[in-house]
Design an enzyme around this catalytic site. Structure first.
Site, PDB file in Angstrom:
ATOM      1  CD  GLU A  73     109.871  82.463  49.137  1.00 37.54           C
ATOM      2  OE1 GLU A  73     108.730  83.222  49.120  1.00 37.54           O
ATOM      3  OE2 GLU A  73     109.883  81.338  48.832  1.00 37.54           O
ATOM      4  NE  ARG A 122     101.078  93.941  46.453  1.00 35.46           N
ATOM      5  CZ  ARG A 122     101.830  93.077  46.884  1.00 35.46           C
ATOM      6  NH1 ARG A 122     101.913  92.425  48.059  1.00 35.46           N
ATOM      7  NH2 ARG A 122     102.607  92.476  45.849  1.00 35.46           N
ATOM      8  CE  LYS A 169     109.315  87.865  45.360  1.00 31.80           C
ATOM      9  NZ  LYS A 169     110.246  87.545  46.484  1.00 31.80           N
TER      10      LYS A 169
HETATM   11  P1  ATP Z   1     105.818  88.449  45.005  1.00 32.09           P
HETATM   12  O1  ATP Z   1     104.142  88.748  45.471  1.00 32.09           O
HETATM   13  O2  ATP Z   1     105.867  89.826  43.792  1.00 32.09           O
HETATM   14  O3  ATP Z   1     106.202  87.342  44.811  1.00 32.09           O
HETATM   15  P2  ATP Z   1     106.133  88.939  47.896  1.00 32.09           P
HETATM   16  O4  ATP Z   1     105.677  89.856  48.711  1.00 32.09           O
HETATM   17  O5  ATP Z   1     106.018  87.216  47.840  1.00 32.09           O
HETATM   18  O6  ATP Z   1     106.224  89.348  46.354  1.00 32.09           O
HETATM   19  P3  ATP Z   1     108.650  88.753  49.288  1.00 32.09           P
HETATM   20  O7  ATP Z   1     110.154  88.627  48.873  1.00 32.09           O
HETATM   21  O8  ATP Z   1     108.085  87.857  50.161  1.00 32.09           O
HETATM   22  O9  ATP Z   1     107.982  89.148  47.907  1.00 32.09           O
HETATM   23  O10 ATP Z   1     108.562  90.543  49.741  1.00 32.09           O
HETATM   24  C1  ATP Z   1     109.531  90.812  50.650  1.00 32.09           C
HETATM   25  C2  ATP Z   1     108.715  92.218  51.424  1.00 32.09           C
HETATM   26  O11 ATP Z   1     108.498  93.065  50.186  1.00 32.09           O
HETATM   27  C3  ATP Z   1     107.458  91.919  52.198  1.00 32.09           C
HETATM   28  O12 ATP Z   1     107.619  92.730  53.247  1.00 32.09           O
HETATM   29  C4  ATP Z   1     106.522  92.416  51.283  1.00 32.09           C
HETATM   30  O13 ATP Z   1     105.350  92.929  52.015  1.00 32.09           O
HETATM   31  C5  ATP Z   1     107.032  93.625  50.277  1.00 32.09           C
HETATM   32  N1  ATP Z   1     106.525  93.576  49.101  1.00 32.09           N
HETATM   33  C6  ATP Z   1     106.285  92.781  48.071  1.00 32.09           C
HETATM   34  N2  ATP Z   1     105.754  93.179  47.147  1.00 32.09           N
HETATM   35  C7  ATP Z   1     105.244  94.629  47.447  1.00 32.09           C
HETATM   36  C8  ATP Z   1     104.626  95.814  46.858  1.00 32.09           C
HETATM   37  N3  ATP Z   1     104.132  95.781  45.477  1.00 32.09           N
HETATM   38  N4  ATP Z   1     104.533  97.003  47.399  1.00 32.09           N
HETATM   39  C9  ATP Z   1     105.263  96.982  48.664  1.00 32.09           C
HETATM   40  N5  ATP Z   1     105.899  96.015  49.197  1.00 32.09           N
HETATM   41  C10 ATP Z   1     106.112  94.806  48.722  1.00 32.09           C
HETATM   42 MG    MG Z   2     106.236  86.838  49.995  1.00 28.60          MG
END
Ligand code: ATP
Ligand code: MG
Length: 558
Positions: free
Chosen positions: A36, A262, A272
């Site tokens: 995102e 994760r 984020k």
């Molecule tokens: P945040 O919770 O930090 O905002 P998010 O999951 O909302 O992160 P996205 O931009 O939706 O962020 O993530 C893109 C991809 O990265 C998704 O497939 C998510 O599962 C993966 N991802 C995010 N954080 C991690 C992590 N700590 N370890 C592994 N994969 C991750």
């Molecule tokens: Mg997300």
């Protein structure tokens, strides 16, 4: 399980190999990385990137980059550009770039279709009311009074929602599934909401925006994704993912979702939203502050793409949540830089050393091997002279027994120079040592040493007249607690490390570093790995400490 290369497969590779063997989708492999664009990528995303792109690379498939831009309130093109730059820097290539917003029309049409078939209805209750009726995992929810409204009414309202006739939050579209379902996500989930903020790509064309669960799987389907890999928190969403795909499917093809653990790192925050808060409240200098766990921060800190990929490779992919010691990440960069960083001398805390028996007008160019780990290493020269700088910590007037540095009567080697014998020091009125004295042995020149003397300590130094002043930024962990995301912590900002940045403005560096280029890597001998910060000017170089030579933190906490 073993792959062709003899390296054991992770569970996702095993699934992919089985699917290929069984001829699923004629062996076609397609993945996607779906960030995102609401912030910069962090080290956790690197783990997702390595598997999404890695699977495609390994099995001759494609991995597309898909921006999950379904919430215009938080999203921005700044983030889109940064995400692309970071993925490329990590060394991966996407097939095509897509946006969830590319599918807004298809998703909208699918939503209308669901309404027409009685699978969705327009809800007029507030988010709080809806939540109050959801029930609990062990008790069923309550049907909304709008659940059985006529299809025509829902269709008309939904269309008017998208024309902007209603304020944000007033109406939603809900899937009509089962308010008693054991999976809470099936209890008539909201699939569309009204947002009156312009979208960074579609402007004001849309007033209704799909929720994650209504967008993600469908986008996978429209694109032809075969393996949709995500993190474990989406396990509970998978049945809903499959439910919508079932309603969409027109052939045998369907994308399937697989989840891995994760990345969580000690002393590191990876949300984020909270990282944005640190940036906005100026607790750090920006998304690329070298203390941030973002890819851009790690790059500025001096991490290499190889070190990050090696780290991810080492921790692996499983189905169990855990926390990885941040020391392992530091180990990975140390290991990589040890192979590649040019060795130089920089004195952080200088005191003058005068070699009293060395001629005043004499200078010698000594040979310094750029990297002793490399048998074919290049070299550069360093100037040796009568007046040098050494570290204040490397002299002690009354030293304990095992102090192998400068103390009166003791021999040490000056790296790439000579063996010297310390003869004393001069102090100011406060008792602070301002000059150290020594005598050198002309027969002990490094490279042509005939002195036959053995010494226990080797010190780094620079020549007073042939060094430059540099700024050195020493970083430490941003948080003082192992788990800054602990739900028991009320405000993570209370646990920011006040000593996470120490600036030394007048360190003395050998003149070779005058030509150092931004982001170039060095080992400051006996101190650590450093790189050139983009804040450097032609007059003053700024260096970031990537990591110390050894792990000092584990000693600190014990
Ligand atoms: P945040 O919770 O930090 O905002 P998010 O999951 O909302 O992160 P996205 O931009 O939706 O962020 O993530 C893109 C991809 O990265 C998704 O497939 C998510 O599962 C993966 N991802 C995010 N954080 C991690 C992590 N700590 N370890 C592994 N994969 C991750
Ligand atoms: Mg997300």
């Amino acid at each position: 399980m073993e792959s062709g290369e003899g390296k054991s497969l992770n569970f996702i590779e095993a699934i992919v190999e089985k699917d290929i063997r069984e001829g699923l989708h004629d062996g076609r492999i397609q993945t996607r990385f779906p960030p995102e664009p609401n912030g910069y990528l962090h080290i956790g995303h690197a783990k997702a990137i390595c598997i999404d792109f890695g699977i495609a690379e390994k099995y001759n498939g494609i991995c597309n980059l898909r921006f999950d831009d379904t919430n215009p309130i938080k999203e921005d093109v700044e983030y889109v550009d940064a995400i692309k730059e970071d993925i490329e820097w990590l060394g991966f290539k996407w097939g095509e770039i897509f946006y969830a917003s590319d599918y807004f029309q298809q998703l909208y049409d699918f939503a209308e279709d669901l309404i027409k078939k009685g699978h969705a209805y327009v809800e007029e209750q507030s988010a709080e009311q809806i939540a109050a009726q959801k029930g609990t995992p062990t008790t069923p929810g309550i049907n909304s009074p709008f659940r059985d409204r006529p299809v025509e009414e829902s269709l008309d309202l939904f269309r008017r929602m998208n024309k902007g006739e209603f304020p944000e939050g007033s109406l939603t579209l809900r899937a009509k599934i089962d308010m008693a379902h054991s999976n809470m996500h099936f209890r008539d989930p909201i699939i569309y909401r009204i947002i009156n903020v312009p979208h960074h790509r579609t402007g004001t064309a849309w007033k209704v925006y799909p929720m994650y669960d209504f967008a993600h799987g469908q986008c996978d389907y429209f694109e032809g994704v075969t393996h949709s890999i995500c993190t474990l928190e989406f396990v509970v969403h998978r049945p809903l993912y499959d439910y919508f795909i079932d309603l969409l499917m027109k052939s045998d093809y369907r994308p399937r979702q697989y989840e891995f653990n994760r990345l969580n790192l000690t002393y590191t925050m990876m949300s984020k939203r909270k990282l944005l808060q640190l940036v906005q409240e100026k607790a750090v200098k920006g998304w690329d502050d070298p203390r941030m766990p973002t890819i851009t921060g790690l790059r500025r800190r001096g991490y290499t793409p190889e070190s990050i990929r090696n780290f991810i490779d080492r921790i692996g992919y499983t189905k169990y949540e855990g926390v990885v010691d941040v020391g392992l990440l530091e180990y990975a960069v140390r290991e990589d830089l040890n192979k590649h960083a040019t060795r130089v001398s920089v004195v952080l805390n200088p005191v003058k050393l005068i070699i009293t028996n060395y001629p005043e007008d004499k200078k010698e160019e000594m040979v310094a091997i750029d990297n002793p780990e490399d048998p074919n290493s290049t070299t550069h020269t360093v100037t040796f002279a009568r007046e040098l700088y050494i570290e204040q910590e490397d002299f002690m007037e009354n030293a304990p027994k095992k102090y192998f540095r400068m103390t009166p009567g003791q021999d040490v080697r000056l790296k790439n120079g000579y063996i010297v014998t310390c003869t004393g020091c001069k102090k100011d009125e406060t008792g602070k040592v301002v000059e150290v004295y020594a005598e050198y042995d002309p027969s002990s020149r490094s490279g042509s040493d005939t002195s036959n003397r053995k010494v226990k300590g080797t010190l780094h130094w620079v020549a007073v007249d042939d060094c430059i002043d540099v700024e050195v930024r020493l970083y430490d962990r941003l948080f003082t607690v192992e788990n800054p995301s602990d739900p028991k912590i009320e405000d993570f900002r209370d646990y920011l490390n006040p000593d996470s940045l120490k600036i030394i403005t007048n360190a003395k560096a050998e003149k070779y570093l005058a030509d150092a280029q931004p982001l170039q890597h060095f080992q400051f001998q006996r101190i650590g790995y450093f790189n050139v910060d983009p804040d450097s000017t032609p007059d003053k170089k700024v260096f970031n400490r990537t990591v110390s030579l050894k792990d000092t933190w584990s000693k600190k906490i014990n």
